[in-house]
Structures are given as structure tokens and as C-alpha cells.
Design a protein around this motif. Structure first.
Motif, PDB file in Angstrom:
ATOM      1  N   UNK A 150     -18.404   7.539 -20.778  1.00 49.07           N
ATOM      2  CA  UNK A 150     -19.392   8.659 -20.252  1.00 49.07           C
ATOM      3  C   UNK A 150     -20.742   8.306 -20.131  1.00 49.07           C
ATOM      4  N   UNK A 151     -21.285   8.669 -18.900  1.00 48.01           N
ATOM      5  CA  UNK A 151     -22.830   8.638 -18.681  1.00 48.01           C
ATOM      6  C   UNK A 151     -23.475   9.896 -18.597  1.00 48.01           C
ATOM      7  N   UNK A 152     -24.726   9.922 -18.762  1.00 48.50           N
ATOM      8  CA  UNK A 152     -25.743  10.968 -18.635  1.00 48.50           C
ATOM      9  C   UNK A 152     -25.100  12.186 -19.385  1.00 48.50           C
ATOM     10  N   UNK A 153     -24.916  11.795 -20.675  1.00 52.18           N
ATOM     11  CA  UNK A 153     -24.461  12.904 -21.552  1.00 52.18           C
ATOM     12  C   UNK A 153     -25.688  13.727 -21.925  1.00 52.18           C
ATOM     13  N   UNK A 154     -25.739  15.050 -21.449  1.00 49.98           N
ATOM     14  CA  UNK A 154     -26.941  15.983 -21.711  1.00 49.98           C
ATOM     15  C   UNK A 154     -26.417  17.407 -21.639  1.00 49.98           C
ATOM     16  N   UNK A 155     -26.912  18.063 -22.726  1.00 52.46           N
ATOM     17  CA  UNK A 155     -26.762  19.644 -22.585  1.00 52.46           C
ATOM     18  C   UNK A 155     -25.441  19.994 -22.134  1.00 52.46           C
ATOM     19  N   UNK A 156     -24.439  19.310 -22.778  1.00 50.36           N
ATOM     20  CA  UNK A 156     -23.046  19.689 -22.487  1.00 50.36           C
ATOM     21  C   UNK A 156     -22.356  19.240 -21.446  1.00 50.36           C
ATOM     22  N   UNK A 157     -23.171  18.393 -20.539  1.00 52.35           N
ATOM     23  CA  UNK A 157     -22.684  17.808 -19.377  1.00 52.35           C
ATOM     24  C   UNK A 157     -22.414  16.090 -19.562  1.00 52.35           C
ATOM     25  N   UNK A 158     -21.655  15.671 -18.644  1.00 50.96           N
ATOM     26  CA  UNK A 158     -21.484  14.168 -18.552  1.00 50.96           C
ATOM     27  C   UNK A 158     -20.961  13.637 -17.410  1.00 50.96           C
ATOM     28  N   UNK A 159     -21.070  12.646 -17.087  1.00 48.11           N
ATOM     29  CA  UNK A 159     -20.266  11.936 -15.853  1.00 48.11           C
ATOM     30  C   UNK A 159     -19.435  10.820 -16.384  1.00 48.11           C
ATOM     31  N   UNK A 160     -18.183  10.570 -15.830  1.00 53.78           N
ATOM     32  CA  UNK A 160     -17.445   9.518 -16.238  1.00 53.78           C
ATOM     33  C   UNK A 160     -17.173   8.453 -15.294  1.00 53.78           C
ATOM     34  N   UNK A 161     -17.068   7.287 -15.566  1.00 50.20           N
ATOM     35  CA  UNK A 161     -16.848   6.013 -14.832  1.00 50.20           C
ATOM     36  C   UNK A 161     -15.856   5.148 -15.359  1.00 50.20           C
ATOM     37  N   UNK A 162     -15.247   4.138 -14.635  1.00 46.56           N
ATOM     38  CA  UNK A 162     -14.174   3.267 -14.914  1.00 46.56           C
ATOM     39  C   UNK A 162     -13.900   2.352 -13.972  1.00 46.56           C
ATOM     40  N   UNK A 163     -13.231   1.135 -14.524  1.00 49.73           N
ATOM     41  CA  UNK A 163     -12.779   0.137 -13.759  1.00 49.73           C
ATOM     42  C   UNK A 163     -11.415  -0.360 -14.443  1.00 49.73           C
ATOM     43  N   UNK A 164     -10.641  -0.959 -13.664  1.00 49.55           N
ATOM     44  CA  UNK A 164      -9.657  -1.821 -14.447  1.00 49.55           C
ATOM     45  C   UNK A 164      -9.575  -3.268 -13.856  1.00 49.55           C
ATOM     46  N   UNK A 165      -9.242  -4.137 -14.706  1.00 49.12           N
ATOM     47  CA  UNK A 165      -9.385  -5.661 -14.309  1.00 49.12           C
ATOM     48  C   UNK A 165      -8.165  -5.834 -13.323  1.00 49.12           C
ATOM     49  N   UNK A 166      -8.047  -6.770 -12.387  1.00 51.33           N
ATOM     50  CA  UNK A 166      -7.493  -6.873 -11.280  1.00 51.33           C
ATOM     51  C   UNK A 166      -5.744  -6.900 -11.654  1.00 51.33           C
ATOM     52  N   UNK A 167      -5.784  -7.813 -12.886  1.00 44.78           N
ATOM     53  CA  UNK A 167      -4.296  -8.314 -13.484  1.00 44.78           C
ATOM     54  C   UNK A 167      -3.651  -6.943 -14.191  1.00 44.78           C
ATOM     55  N   UNK A 168      -4.382  -5.711 -14.497  1.00 43.68           N
ATOM     56  CA  UNK A 168      -3.992  -4.795 -15.263  1.00 43.68           C
ATOM     57  C   UNK A 168      -3.718  -3.597 -14.397  1.00 43.68           C
ATOM     58  N   UNK A 169      -3.761  -3.717 -12.971  1.00 43.17           N
ATOM     59  CA  UNK A 169      -3.940  -2.286 -12.201  1.00 43.17           C
ATOM     60  C   UNK A 169      -2.509  -2.065 -11.750  1.00 43.17           C
ATOM     61  N   UNK A 170      -2.165  -0.909 -11.643  1.00 45.72           N
ATOM     62  CA  UNK A 170      -0.765  -0.607 -11.261  1.00 45.72           C
ATOM     63  C   UNK A 170      -0.201  -0.101 -12.330  1.00 45.72           C
TER      64      UNK A 170
END
Ligand code: COA
Length: 177
Positions: free
Chosen positions: A83-103
């Protein structure tokens, strides 16, 4: 903000540790992760990976909550969710999955778990999720995680190759079903 560990079935979301740096170095060099994140893969050496991990392990500013997504069975690093930019009840979410763990829907499960915590424990009201229109796997993660699309942002973000891309804006509210 205090560190947390979040269990999600066979996944464990836990704070980043220095020991994660080699696996992070390899993940950040993956072409898909390099493309769909802002840092690109030009200079991802051991030192850069260690700084990346330490920045995400430091929650003291209260503006982000970043977790390593790991296997609860053997501790393998599977991905990242933040969770990024946590402020005043708002945030944004970001993610990645390592190649071997995809699917295996790792990102989906991690996003759902972190979002539930953001609403229930952090008291957030709205979490936004943006992805490049050219990144359909991320769109699928967003839709399945209960983040409906709200619109298209034109040339809104410079991704790893330095070019601006149109993005879909998705969001979830604490009051959504
Ligand atoms: C996006 C990402 C996190 C998804 O990884 P994952 O957790 O392993 O997700 P899965 O591989 O299980 O795929 C999730 C869904 O997307 C679909 N999908 C995967 N690749 C796809 C593609 N190229 N085009 C369309 N759909 C795709 C899968 O079929 C699956 O659909 P389903 O839910 O109907 O079964 C991973 O591809 C990744 O790390 N990409 C690079 C970094 C990135 O894009 N991060 C997000 C930035 S916004």
C-alpha cells in the motif's frame, strides 16, 4: 505504523528482510516486472536490491505498508504487495509476482488480504489500483480482487522503459460488498 504479518492460506505476507535482497535482485531483473514498474532493470545490482528491501521494511513514515509475499510452507519469496501513498483514508496498491510463482493467483490472494487489512485495521476508505492498459494480467488481478474499473487515464504513468502509457484506474471502497 507497526509491522504486521498477514496469513492468507498457504501464503504469508510478512515484512521485508535484508535476506530477501538476492531474490529481489533477480525478480526486479525479470522483463515483465522491469517493464511494469517505474524503476526499470538497468541498474539492479545487489546494493540497489538491498536499498529497495530496506526502504520497504521501514514503515516509520506511516505512508506505506509493504510486504513480502512468501510461501507459508517453505518461506520462498513469491512476490511483493504494497500500500503506497497512505493518507486521509486513501491509498494505492501495487504488486508483482516472481516469474516462477506466476499462474497460481499469488497476486490476487495477496491483494485481497492486504486490502481487507487496510479497511479493517488501518481504517482506510478507498484504495486505488492502476495498471497499464497494455498489461492485461494486472487488469485481471484487479477485477478478480474486487477493484472495478473506473476509467482510463491517458498517458498517465512512465513505466520501466521510460515511456508513458495509458492506464486503467480501478478502486475498491471499504463500503463495497
Ligand atoms: C500481473 C502479475 C502480478 C500476475 O501474476 P500472478 O499473481 O501469478 O497471476 P496469474 O498468473 O495467476 O494470472 C492472473 C490472471 O491473469 C491472467 N493472465 C495472465 N497473463 C495474462 C496475459 N498475458 N493476458 C491476459 N490475461 C493474463 C491469468 O489467466 C489469470 O486469469 P484468471 O484469474 O482468470 O485465472 C504478474 O504477471 C507480474 O508480476 N507481472 C509483472 C509486474 C506487474 O505487472 N505488476 C503489476 C503492475 S500494475
Amino acid at each position: 505504523m507497526e509491522h504486521v504479518e498477514l496469513a492468507a492460506g498457504e501464503l504469508l505476507l510478512r515484512p521485508w528482510q535484508d535476506e530477501d535482497a538476492p531474490a529481489v535482485r533477480d525478480a526486479l531483473r525479470d522483463p515483465a516486472i522491469a517493464q511494469w514498474n517505474p524503476q526499470g532493470d538497468d541498474l539492479i545490482d545487489d546494493e540497489v536490491a538491498l536499498l529497495w528491501v530496506r526502504r520497504r521494511a521501514d514503515w516509520s513514515a506511516g505512508d506505506h505498508a509493504s510486504l513480502a509475499v512468501t510461501s507459508a510452507v517453505d518461506g520462498e519469496l513469491l512476490g511483493s504487495v504494497s500500500l503506497h501513498h497512505i493518507r486521509n483514508g486513501d491509498a494505492s496498491i501495487g504488486y508483482w509476482t516472481a516469474p516462477a510463482a506466476r499462474g497460481r493467483h499469488v497476486a490476487l490472494r495477496a491483494v485481497v488480504r492486504l486490502t481487507d487489512w487496510a479497511f479493517a485495521d488501518l481504517g482506510l476508505h478507498r484504495v486505488e489500483l492502476c495498471h497499464a492498459v497494455a498489461n492485461p494480467a494486472s487488469c485481471r488481478v484487479a477485477e478478480r480482487a474486487g477493484y472495478p474499473a473506473e476509467g482510463t487515464l491517458r498517458e498517465s504513468y512512465r513505466y520501466g522503459d521510460g515511456r508513458r502509457y495509458d492506464e486503467h484506474l480501478h478502486a475498491r471502497l471499504a463500503t463495497d460488498r
